[in-house]
Design a protein around this motif. Structure first.
Motif, PDB file in Angstrom:
ATOM      1  N   ILE A 102      -5.142  -7.098  16.244  1.00  0.00           N
ATOM      2  CA  ILE A 102      -4.724  -6.373  17.459  1.00  0.00           C
ATOM      3  C   ILE A 102      -5.806  -6.463  18.528  1.00  0.00           C
ATOM      4  O   ILE A 102      -5.514  -6.686  19.716  1.00  0.00           O
ATOM      5  N   MET A 103      -7.067  -6.308  18.123  1.00  0.00           N
ATOM      6  CA  MET A 103      -8.168  -6.380  19.085  1.00  0.00           C
ATOM      7  C   MET A 103      -8.246  -7.759  19.733  1.00  0.00           C
ATOM      8  O   MET A 103      -8.438  -7.876  20.950  1.00  0.00           O
ATOM      9  N   ILE A 104      -8.102  -8.798  18.930  1.00  0.00           N
ATOM     10  CA  ILE A 104      -8.144 -10.160  19.475  1.00  0.00           C
ATOM     11  C   ILE A 104      -7.000 -10.357  20.467  1.00  0.00           C
ATOM     12  O   ILE A 104      -7.190 -10.894  21.567  1.00  0.00           O
ATOM     13  N   LEU A 105      -5.828  -9.911  20.082  1.00  0.00           N
ATOM     14  CA  LEU A 105      -4.640 -10.091  20.916  1.00  0.00           C
ATOM     15  C   LEU A 105      -4.746  -9.342  22.241  1.00  0.00           C
ATOM     16  O   LEU A 105      -4.209  -9.792  23.260  1.00  0.00           O
ATOM     17  N   CYS A 106      -5.444  -8.222  22.238  1.00  0.00           N
ATOM     18  CA  CYS A 106      -5.565  -7.397  23.446  1.00  0.00           C
ATOM     19  C   CYS A 106      -6.768  -7.773  24.302  1.00  0.00           C
ATOM     20  O   CYS A 106      -7.102  -7.064  25.254  1.00  0.00           O
TER      21      CYS A 106
ATOM     22  N   LEU B 273     -24.043 -15.687  17.411  1.00  0.00           N
ATOM     23  CA  LEU B 273     -22.686 -15.739  16.868  1.00  0.00           C
ATOM     24  C   LEU B 273     -22.541 -16.760  15.742  1.00  0.00           C
ATOM     25  O   LEU B 273     -21.496 -16.802  15.077  1.00  0.00           O
ATOM     26  N   THR B 274     -23.560 -17.586  15.516  1.00  0.00           N
ATOM     27  CA  THR B 274     -23.503 -18.543  14.403  1.00  0.00           C
ATOM     28  C   THR B 274     -23.968 -17.932  13.085  1.00  0.00           C
ATOM     29  O   THR B 274     -23.714 -18.509  12.022  1.00  0.00           O
ATOM     30  N   ILE B 275     -24.635 -16.781  13.125  1.00  0.00           N
ATOM     31  CA  ILE B 275     -25.165 -16.163  11.899  1.00  0.00           C
ATOM     32  C   ILE B 275     -24.068 -15.910  10.856  1.00  0.00           C
ATOM     33  O   ILE B 275     -24.249 -16.226   9.676  1.00  0.00           O
ATOM     34  N   PRO B 276     -22.916 -15.355  11.247  1.00  0.00           N
ATOM     35  CA  PRO B 276     -21.866 -15.130  10.237  1.00  0.00           C
ATOM     36  C   PRO B 276     -21.325 -16.410   9.607  1.00  0.00           C
ATOM     37  O   PRO B 276     -20.618 -16.343   8.597  1.00  0.00           O
TER      38      PRO B 276
ATOM     39  N   LEU C 203     -14.362 -20.104  19.212  1.00  0.00           N
ATOM     40  CA  LEU C 203     -14.961 -19.130  18.289  1.00  0.00           C
ATOM     41  C   LEU C 203     -13.883 -18.526  17.381  1.00  0.00           C
ATOM     42  O   LEU C 203     -14.064 -18.452  16.149  1.00  0.00           O
ATOM     43  N   ILE C 204     -12.764 -18.091  17.958  1.00  0.00           N
ATOM     44  CA  ILE C 204     -11.677 -17.522  17.166  1.00  0.00           C
ATOM     45  C   ILE C 204     -11.116 -18.569  16.201  1.00  0.00           C
ATOM     46  O   ILE C 204     -10.840 -18.285  15.027  1.00  0.00           O
ATOM     47  N   THR C 205     -10.978 -19.805  16.681  1.00  0.00           N
ATOM     48  CA  THR C 205     -10.439 -20.882  15.850  1.00  0.00           C
ATOM     49  C   THR C 205     -11.320 -21.131  14.634  1.00  0.00           C
ATOM     50  O   THR C 205     -10.833 -21.218  13.496  1.00  0.00           O
ATOM     51  N   MET C 206     -12.626 -21.267  14.855  1.00  0.00           N
ATOM     52  CA  MET C 206     -13.527 -21.575  13.740  1.00  0.00           C
ATOM     53  C   MET C 206     -13.704 -20.370  12.820  1.00  0.00           C
ATOM     54  O   MET C 206     -13.886 -20.531  11.613  1.00  0.00           O
ATOM     55  N   LEU C 207     -13.612 -19.168  13.363  1.00  0.00           N
ATOM     56  CA  LEU C 207     -13.672 -17.972  12.525  1.00  0.00           C
ATOM     57  C   LEU C 207     -12.461 -17.931  11.598  1.00  0.00           C
ATOM     58  O   LEU C 207     -12.575 -17.599  10.407  1.00  0.00           O
ATOM     59  N   TRP C 208     -11.304 -18.260  12.119  1.00  0.00           N
ATOM     60  CA  TRP C 208     -10.076 -18.316  11.320  1.00  0.00           C
ATOM     61  C   TRP C 208     -10.203 -19.397  10.237  1.00  0.00           C
ATOM     62  O   TRP C 208      -9.920 -19.156   9.059  1.00  0.00           O
TER      63      TRP C 208
ATOM     64  N   PHE D 255     -18.223  -9.286  14.844  1.00  0.00           N
ATOM     65  CA  PHE D 255     -17.738  -9.697  16.165  1.00  0.00           C
ATOM     66  C   PHE D 255     -17.055  -8.552  16.914  1.00  0.00           C
ATOM     67  O   PHE D 255     -16.533  -8.766  18.012  1.00  0.00           O
ATOM     68  N   LEU D 256     -17.059  -7.368  16.321  1.00  0.00           N
ATOM     69  CA  LEU D 256     -16.398  -6.227  16.968  1.00  0.00           C
ATOM     70  C   LEU D 256     -16.887  -5.971  18.393  1.00  0.00           C
ATOM     71  O   LEU D 256     -16.062  -5.687  19.279  1.00  0.00           O
ATOM     72  N   PRO D 257     -18.197  -6.041  18.657  1.00  0.00           N
ATOM     73  CA  PRO D 257     -18.641  -5.827  20.056  1.00  0.00           C
ATOM     74  C   PRO D 257     -18.026  -6.831  21.023  1.00  0.00           C
ATOM     75  O   PRO D 257     -17.645  -6.464  22.143  1.00  0.00           O
ATOM     76  N   ILE D 258     -17.899  -8.094  20.601  1.00  0.00           N
ATOM     77  CA  ILE D 258     -17.297  -9.114  21.457  1.00  0.00           C
ATOM     78  C   ILE D 258     -15.831  -8.778  21.717  1.00  0.00           C
ATOM     79  O   ILE D 258     -15.346  -8.827  22.860  1.00  0.00           O
ATOM     80  N   PHE D 259     -15.114  -8.401  20.654  1.00  0.00           N
ATOM     81  CA  PHE D 259     -13.699  -8.062  20.811  1.00  0.00           C
ATOM     82  C   PHE D 259     -13.521  -6.836  21.710  1.00  0.00           C
ATOM     83  O   PHE D 259     -12.591  -6.779  22.526  1.00  0.00           O
TER      84      PHE D 259
END
Length: 544
Positions: A132-136, A318-321, A361-366, A396-400
């Motif tokens: 939901i956060m990504i979508l919004c 953002l590469t740490i995770p 970022l979203i693509t590679m996280l998925w 990644f919550l702060p980014i979202f």
């Protein structure tokens, strides 16, 4: 314990199991229905916002190209100066043959955005609240949803690739087919395709180097898929390559300068922290990169000399995770570097282009969910990185959250303000001059008035910068500024010969020199979010 109490306990246990079973069944049904329900709600919400969005020239340009093409082949020929492949235009072409109303394009675009939402909600491995956060976020809820461009197609295709990625070698021809389509959306998607294809080929070689039997099961599928991707890259790049007489974005910059370096680095901030300033003219601006609205002389929130440092630090952070899953992590770094190189060397771009840093970022996280994490020999680093890997999405919550903040600001002003004055101007012209045959439509420059042409559903305008009639803009070298007086005299001659007045639509700054023609200011439409699309309308009549 009596026999009766035993029976009672057994009945209670059975009832509890039945209740749990029913609850589990109900939850499975809810989980199946929820993505459909939420994606419909998302589509409706985006549709309501799109209905209040006045389209600007870049949106209408694609519509006019599709509208005025007699065939798909003619369309591809006419858009050779666009710098974009033709998938979006080809999707619009059959729609534009049915109606000249550009609102139809918005309907198509909203449905594409809704399809992206469904794929994310139904197939992504993220926790539901993260979905939901990504979508919004700013790009998915506003920039690539409300504004009708070809970037929404990139989202739906990349999300579809991610949905198939778990069994990528078995389904590689289908994934390759999606990459083929991705190559025909925009140059940024072509860059993403190139990097991901290289990484997939290296991964396949490494994974099956010592497993000849296993590799034999997939080698044909991978080979066929690779040919499909290469065909997509060849045809997509050919369409983006401008002709020799192109007059738009023709330069390449290889010289390393501090100013351009800082400007390129702030693309990272604009993509990952896309919070517009809290003002009507919010679009394509970032509150972290401009002076405070109450203190125009104040410094930006991010000092210019620190753009590079902050941008690189944010990317590395953002590469740490991804440390436990290096394949998607390395791919993300390379995609980001390739996109930033393009922004530096060829075209700096706008917010919609920079957003591909976030989309990657979203693509590679998925995709990272479909890789087995590597193990380190050292206990302490292994424990730390295992923790970061387990909760990587939460990191990644702060980014979202910032993305949602940016979406809220954009939606507030989109709902309450006028994005482009073109629609209002076209409605005024249609009401005051319902018969197009009684006047000659004209404008100083094609790029700034195409939205008026589209909303007015006019066949053509006389453009001073090209000295001829047309609807869409052809970005070739024949469009030269500084010739307005000469072409104004040509327009005056046409008006005299046809014995018709000229309805002149000036955008931006009002026109001044109307040659031999007498001018009467009829209406003015100001205050648009996209300031270059404010309109002033004049009636020009030949002097006796």
């Amino acid at each position: 314990m009596t026999e009766e109490s035993i029976k009672t306990d057994t009945c209670e246990a059975t009832s509890f199991k039945v209740l749990c079973g029913r609850a589990a069944t109900a939850w499975r049904k809810i989980r199946f229905i929820l993505p459909w329900l939420l994606s419909v709600l998302f589509t409706v919400g985006v549709g309501m916002l799109a209905a209040r969005h006045e389209m600007w020239r870049d949106e209408i340009q694609a519509w006019l190209l599709s509208r005025d093409a007699t065939s798909p082949w003619a369309l591809l020929h006419n858009m050779r100066y666009e710098g974009h492949p033709g998938l979006w235009h080809l999707i619009l072409w059959p729609v534009a043959q049915l109606t000249w109303n550009p609102a139809a394009m918005q309907v198509v675009h909203v449905l594409i955005a809704g399809a992206s939402a469904f794929i994310l909600l139904r197939f992504s491995p993220f926790p539901f609240f993260i979905k939901i956060m990504i979508l919004c976020g700013y790009f998915f809820a506003y920039e690539w949803a409300v504004i009708s461009r070809n970037y929404a197609i990139s989202v739906v295709i990349l999300f579809s690739i991610c949905a198939l990625f778990e069994k990528r070698w078995k389904r590689f021809p289908y994934i390759a087919g999606l990459f083929f389509l991705l190559c025909h959306t925009n140059i940024h998607s072509i860059i993403v395709t190139i990097v991901l294809t290289v990484f997939l080929m290296i991964e396949f070689a490494v994974a099956y180097a010592a497993k000849a039997r296993s590799a034999h099961l997939y080698i044909r599928r991978v080979a066929v898929g690779l040919l499909i991707i290469l065909a997509g890259l060849a045809t997509g790049i050919k369409q983006t390559a401008p002709p020799e007489d192109s007059g738009f974005a023709t330069t390449w910059t290889y010289k390393w300068t501090k100013a351009r370096r800082n400007s390129t680095a702030n693309r990272v901030i604009r993509a990952l922290l896309p919070v517009p300033p809290d003002r009507p003219a919010f679009w394509n601006s970032n509150r972290f990169l401009i002076p405070n609205k109450d203190s125009p002389n104040s410094e930006p929130a991010v000092p210019v000399e620190k753009h590079t440092r902050y941008g690189v630090a944010l990317l590395l952070l953002l590469t740490i995770p991804f440390f436990k899953r290096p394949w998607p992590g390395l791919a993300y770094i390379c995609i980001s570097f390739a996109l930033l190189s393009f922004f530096y060397i060829k075209y700096p771009g706008s917010m919609r282009h920079h957003g591909f840093l976030y989309l990657s970022l979203i693509t590679m996280l998925w995709m990272s969910y479909h890789y087995t994490p590597w193990k380190l020999k050292w206990r302490v680093p292994e424990n730390i990185l295992s923790f970061a890997d387990k909760y990587r999405v939460l990191l990644f919550l702060p980014i979202f959250a910032v993305q949602i903040w940016g979406a809220c600001v954009a939606i507030k002003y989109e709902w309450n303000e006028t994005f482009s004055a073109a629609k209002e101007a076209a409605e005024w012209i249609g009401n005051e001059y319902p018969d197009p045959g009684e006047v000659i439509y004209a404008a100083p420059s094609g790029p700034y008035v195409t939205a008026v042409v589209g909303y007015l559903q006019a066949e053509s305008f006389f453009y001073l910068d090209s000295g001829d009639f047309g609807s869409y803009v052809t970005w070739d070298k024949s469009r030269r500024g500084g010739r307005n007086l000469k072409t104004m005299r040509k327009l005056a001659g046409i008006a005299k010969e046809d014995k018709k007045p000229v309805l002149f639509v000036a955008t931006g700054s009002p026109a001044r020199n109307f040659a031999q023609m007498k001018s009467t200011k009829l209406a003015s439409f100001r205050g648009a979010i996209e300031g270059s699309e404010n309109c002033t309308i004049y009636l020009l009549e030949h002097r006796d």
